[in-house]
Structure formats: structure tokens, C-alpha cells
Write a protein that holds these residues in place. Sequence first.
Motif, PDB file in Angstrom:
ATOM      1  N   VAL A   1      30.310  45.944  42.173  1.00 49.90           N
ATOM      2  CA  VAL A   1      30.998  44.649  42.211  1.00 49.90           C
ATOM      3  C   VAL A   1      29.959  43.578  41.939  1.00 49.90           C
ATOM      4  N   LEU A   2      30.248  42.748  40.953  1.00 55.82           N
ATOM      5  CA  LEU A   2      29.324  41.696  40.541  1.00 55.82           C
ATOM      6  C   LEU A   2      29.673  40.353  41.161  1.00 55.82           C
ATOM      7  N   GLY A   3      30.890  40.223  41.622  1.00 56.30           N
ATOM      8  CA  GLY A   3      31.324  38.995  42.269  1.00 56.30           C
ATOM      9  C   GLY A   3      32.773  39.104  42.686  1.00 56.30           C
ATOM     10  N   ALA A   4      33.119  38.408  43.761  1.00 52.20           N
ATOM     11  CA  ALA A   4      34.501  38.403  44.245  1.00 52.20           C
ATOM     12  C   ALA A   4      34.824  37.034  44.813  1.00 52.20           C
ATOM     13  N   ARG A   5      36.012  36.559  44.474  1.00 52.02           N
ATOM     14  CA  ARG A   5      36.517  35.304  45.040  1.00 52.02           C
ATOM     15  C   ARG A   5      37.908  35.582  45.577  1.00 52.02           C
ATOM     16  N   VAL A   6      38.126  35.183  46.818  1.00 50.30           N
ATOM     17  CA  VAL A   6      39.434  35.374  47.442  1.00 50.30           C
ATOM     18  C   VAL A   6      39.919  34.016  47.908  1.00 50.30           C
ATOM     19  N   SER A   7      41.143  33.675  47.538  1.00 50.03           N
ATOM     20  CA  SER A   7      41.742  32.408  47.934  1.00 50.03           C
ATOM     21  C   SER A   7      42.869  32.671  48.928  1.00 50.03           C
ATOM     22  N   ALA A   8      42.677  32.190  50.163  1.00 48.62           N
ATOM     23  CA  ALA A   8      43.723  32.336  51.171  1.00 48.62           C
ATOM     24  C   ALA A   8      44.942  31.504  50.794  1.00 48.62           C
ATOM     25  N   GLY A   9      44.698  30.307  50.264  1.00 46.41           N
ATOM     26  CA  GLY A   9      45.804  29.421  49.902  1.00 46.41           C
ATOM     27  C   GLY A   9      46.680  29.983  48.802  1.00 46.41           C
ATOM     28  N   ALA A  10      46.060  30.625  47.814  1.00 44.73           N
ATOM     29  CA  ALA A  10      46.813  31.188  46.694  1.00 44.73           C
ATOM     30  C   ALA A  10      47.168  32.659  46.912  1.00 44.73           C
ATOM     31  N   SER A  11      46.618  33.259  47.972  1.00 42.30           N
ATOM     32  CA  SER A  11      46.823  34.692  48.249  1.00 42.30           C
ATOM     33  C   SER A  11      46.464  35.543  47.040  1.00 42.30           C
ATOM     34  N   ARG A  12      45.285  35.245  46.471  1.00 41.89           N
ATOM     35  CA  ARG A  12      44.833  35.959  45.275  1.00 41.89           C
ATOM     36  C   ARG A  12      43.365  36.334  45.415  1.00 41.89           C
ATOM     37  N   ALA A  13      43.007  37.406  44.726  1.00 40.05           N
ATOM     38  CA  ALA A  13      41.607  37.832  44.651  1.00 40.05           C
ATOM     39  C   ALA A  13      41.237  38.022  43.191  1.00 40.05           C
ATOM     40  N   GLU A  14      40.013  37.659  42.868  1.00 37.01           N
ATOM     41  CA  GLU A  14      39.461  37.872  41.534  1.00 37.01           C
ATOM     42  C   GLU A  14      38.139  38.605  41.712  1.00 37.01           C
ATOM     43  N   VAL A  15      38.004  39.743  41.021  1.00 33.50           N
ATOM     44  CA  VAL A  15      36.819  40.575  41.180  1.00 33.50           C
ATOM     45  C   VAL A  15      36.210  40.859  39.819  1.00 33.50           C
ATOM     46  N   ARG A  16      34.910  40.558  39.681  1.00 39.07           N
ATOM     47  CA  ARG A  16      34.143  40.943  38.492  1.00 39.07           C
ATOM     48  C   ARG A  16      33.407  42.223  38.846  1.00 39.07           C
ATOM     49  N   TRP A  17      33.515  43.235  37.987  1.00 41.00           N
ATOM     50  CA  TRP A  17      32.905  44.515  38.317  1.00 41.00           C
ATOM     51  C   TRP A  17      32.409  45.241  37.078  1.00 41.00           C
ATOM     52  N   ASP A  18      31.510  46.173  37.337  1.00 42.76           N
ATOM     53  CA  ASP A  18      30.867  46.956  36.286  1.00 42.76           C
ATOM     54  C   ASP A  18      31.546  48.325  36.218  1.00 42.76           C
ATOM     55  N   PRO A  19      32.319  48.588  35.177  1.00 36.16           N
ATOM     56  CA  PRO A  19      33.026  49.865  35.082  1.00 36.16           C
ATOM     57  C   PRO A  19      32.105  51.075  34.915  1.00 36.16           C
ATOM     58  N   ALA A  20      30.821  50.837  34.645  1.00 37.59           N
ATOM     59  CA  ALA A  20      29.875  51.953  34.566  1.00 37.59           C
ATOM     60  C   ALA A  20      29.386  52.360  35.958  1.00 37.59           C
ATOM     61  N   ARG A  21      29.629  51.505  36.957  1.00 35.20           N
ATOM     62  CA  ARG A  21      29.120  51.786  38.303  1.00 35.20           C
ATOM     63  C   ARG A  21      30.192  52.024  39.349  1.00 35.20           C
ATOM     64  N   THR A  22      31.430  51.656  39.065  1.00 30.48           N
ATOM     65  CA  THR A  22      32.487  51.851  40.053  1.00 30.48           C
ATOM     66  C   THR A  22      33.823  52.021  39.360  1.00 30.48           C
ATOM     67  N   ARG A  23      34.789  52.400  40.131  1.00 34.06           N
ATOM     68  CA  ARG A  23      36.178  52.528  39.654  1.00 34.06           C
ATOM     69  C   ARG A  23      37.027  51.519  40.420  1.00 34.06           C
ATOM     70  N   LEU A  24      38.138  51.165  39.831  1.00 32.46           N
ATOM     71  CA  LEU A  24      39.027  50.223  40.483  1.00 32.46           C
ATOM     72  C   LEU A  24      39.562  50.793  41.800  1.00 32.46           C
ATOM     73  N   SER A  25      39.803  52.087  41.846  1.00 33.87           N
ATOM     74  CA  SER A  25      40.286  52.706  43.083  1.00 33.87           C
ATOM     75  C   SER A  25      39.285  52.515  44.227  1.00 33.87           C
ATOM     76  N   ALA A  26      37.992  52.513  43.922  1.00 33.53           N
ATOM     77  CA  ALA A  26      36.964  52.307  44.946  1.00 33.53           C
ATOM     78  C   ALA A  26      37.015  50.876  45.485  1.00 33.53           C
ATOM     79  N   LEU A  27      37.321  49.923  44.620  1.00 30.66           N
ATOM     80  CA  LEU A  27      37.404  48.526  45.065  1.00 30.66           C
ATOM     81  C   LEU A  27      38.578  48.341  46.024  1.00 30.66           C
ATOM     82  N   LEU A  28      39.693  48.918  45.690  1.00 31.73           N
ATOM     83  CA  LEU A  28      40.891  48.723  46.480  1.00 31.73           C
ATOM     84  C   LEU A  28      40.920  49.593  47.728  1.00 31.73           C
ATOM     85  N   ARG A  29      40.172  50.655  47.714  1.00 28.09           N
ATOM     86  CA  ARG A  29      40.097  51.500  48.913  1.00 28.09           C
ATOM     87  C   ARG A  29      39.407  50.701  50.000  1.00 28.09           C
TER      88      ARG A  29
END
Length: 101
Positions: free
Chosen positions: A73-101
Motif C-alpha cells: 500500500v502506497l497511500g490510503a485516504r479515508v473520508s468519514a463524511g463521504a464514507s469512502r476510501a481511496e487506496v494507492r497500491w502496488d500490484p507487484a507487492r499485494t493483491r486487492l484481497s489482502a487490502l480488504l482482508r
Amino acid sequence: MTLAATHAALPATPAAPPRLLLLDDAQEQAEFTRQVPLPDGTPRALSQFALTGLHCAACAGIIETALGGVNGVLGARVSAGASRAEVRWDPARTRLSALLR
């Protein structure tokens, strides 16, 4: 290198439930993930998620900290007001399933 080819080289995520493993498929990711390569062509991904049950900024901070602790994970921003998350990640180092787990 494509996202699918990158994922084939990563080790399995045994602790991820099968429903999360579906998210490692590039077609499934297309609705909420954009590929944003670096100028040298190195693959990077930007995923955006709607969050449910997020009630305060403290919760958002906990989620950001947890995501930031995931290798790749290279960066993450979570907004409580908008109930949204934005995640920058390196697909060579992780999988999306690992982020959400």
C-alpha cells in the motif's frame, strides 16, 4: 506487465475468504480500480471503495492506519463524511484481497 500477470507471480492469500479472492480478478476490479502507471511504466493501482458503518473520523483513521500497514500500500485516504476510501497500491507487492482482508 499486466495486473493479471503480476497477480500470478504473488503468493496465495490463504487467510482471505473465497469471496474476497474474486476481487483479485482484473475484470472484477475494473469498476473501482484504475491502473495509474508511473512514468517509467511501473504498474500502480488506485482503488476507490464505498464504506458502510463508518461513523467518525477516528474510525477513518483506524482504517487508514490498517491499510497503511499492508505491504504494497502506497497511500490510503479515508473520508468519514463521504464514507469512502481511496487506496494507492502496488500490484507487484499485494493483491486487492489482502487490502480488504
